[in-house]
Design a protein around this motif. Sequence first.
Motif, PDB file in Angstrom:
ATOM      1  N   GLN A   1       0.887  -1.441  -4.148  1.00 12.66           N
ATOM      2  CA  GLN A   1       1.163  -2.877  -4.131  1.00 12.66           C
ATOM      3  C   GLN A   1       1.947  -3.309  -2.900  1.00 12.66           C
ATOM      4  OE1 GLN A   1       3.188  -3.373  -7.863  1.00 12.66           O
ATOM      5  NE2 GLN A   1       1.301  -3.370  -9.069  1.00 12.66           N
ATOM      6  N   ALA A   2       2.851  -2.447  -2.413  1.00  9.61           N
ATOM      7  CA  ALA A   2       3.730  -2.838  -1.311  1.00  9.61           C
ATOM      8  C   ALA A   2       3.324  -2.226   0.021  1.00  9.61           C
ATOM      9  CB  ALA A   2       5.177  -2.455  -1.639  1.00  9.61           C
TER      10      ALA A   2
ATOM     11  N   THR B   1       0.232  -4.241   5.478  1.00  9.35           N
ATOM     12  CA  THR B   1      -1.096  -4.553   5.996  1.00  9.35           C
ATOM     13  C   THR B   1      -1.204  -4.050   7.424  1.00  9.35           C
ATOM     14  OG1 THR B   1      -0.401  -6.711   6.829  1.00  9.35           O
ATOM     15  CG2 THR B   1      -1.189  -6.616   4.557  1.00  9.35           C
TER      16      THR B   1
ATOM     17  N   GLN C   1       2.381 -10.499   4.414  1.00  7.64           N
ATOM     18  CA  GLN C   1       2.487  -9.190   3.778  1.00  7.64           C
ATOM     19  C   GLN C   1       2.418  -9.360   2.262  1.00  7.64           C
ATOM     20  OE1 GLN C   1       2.575  -6.054   4.779  1.00  7.64           O
ATOM     21  NE2 GLN C   1       2.803  -5.355   2.665  1.00  7.64           N
ATOM     22  N   ASN C   2       3.102 -10.364   1.779  1.00 12.67           N
ATOM     23  CA  ASN C   2       3.007 -10.826   0.389  1.00 12.67           C
ATOM     24  C   ASN C   2       3.449 -12.281   0.405  1.00 12.67           C
ATOM     25  OD1 ASN C   2       5.958 -10.857   0.070  1.00 12.67           O
ATOM     26  ND2 ASN C   2       5.779  -8.622   0.017  1.00 12.67           N
ATOM     27  N   HIS C   3       3.561 -12.912  -0.758  1.00 11.90           N
ATOM     28  CA  HIS C   3       3.822 -14.348  -0.753  1.00 11.90           C
ATOM     29  C   HIS C   3       5.251 -14.706  -0.367  1.00 11.90           C
ATOM     30  CE1 HIS C   3       5.181 -13.235  -4.796  1.00 11.90           C
ATOM     31  NE2 HIS C   3       5.837 -14.383  -4.844  1.00 11.90           N
TER      32      HIS C   3
END
Length: 220
Positions: free
Chosen positions: A8-9, A12, A20-22
């Motif tokens: 999940q982490a 990219t 990378q995430n929100h």
Amino acid sequence: MRSQLFQQAQETGRPGMHLQNHKMLRVGLNGEFLARQGSMVAYQGRIDFSYEGSGSVGKFFKKAFTGEGLPLMRVSGQGDVFLARDAWDVHLVDLEDEQLTVNGTNVLAFESGLDWDIRRVEGAGMVTGGLFNTVFGGRGRVAIACHGSPVLLDVDQPTFVDTDAAVAWSTSLRAGVRRTLKAGALIGRGSGEAFQLAFEGQGFVLVQASEGAPAPAQAG
């Protein structure tokens, strides 16, 4: 060692500015970009961080006397840079020979090829804090940080937004200041402002679900 965290982490690998995430921005860097001072949370590679001046005497005085709230650093080199702002939600906007007005508090980073300037909302006097915002133009990507999930309002009728909740809006809109005489402190989110940003025309306004992080307490 096993954990869903490792999938999940996982970072990219794309070049350029991406989520990378929100809540975190990743920049695969081979060149330079501009970012809010203090927003770096991690980096890898040969990266240099330097103070970014206002770029002109006019911008310098606007930043010094208007409380715009956009202290910048220039990030250059080769590697990966991760940026965040107090776990706020991060959103990307691609400009294609267009202009966008953004509250300086909500600017996280932007590509160095974009033009930018600080402008005052028409009718905003000192009593409203000046209401100076940053206008971006040209072709490139802007990363915006919102305190809470935002709503995108389609402006096809007169629209009024709390001055601290307005994140960004179409520069084509006519923006001004409206004073609420009767409701006074009743209609705001919590600080009791009697002023709102007023928008007319055709375009959009991005509104965050909060007035932003509270100001630090003053020492007694």
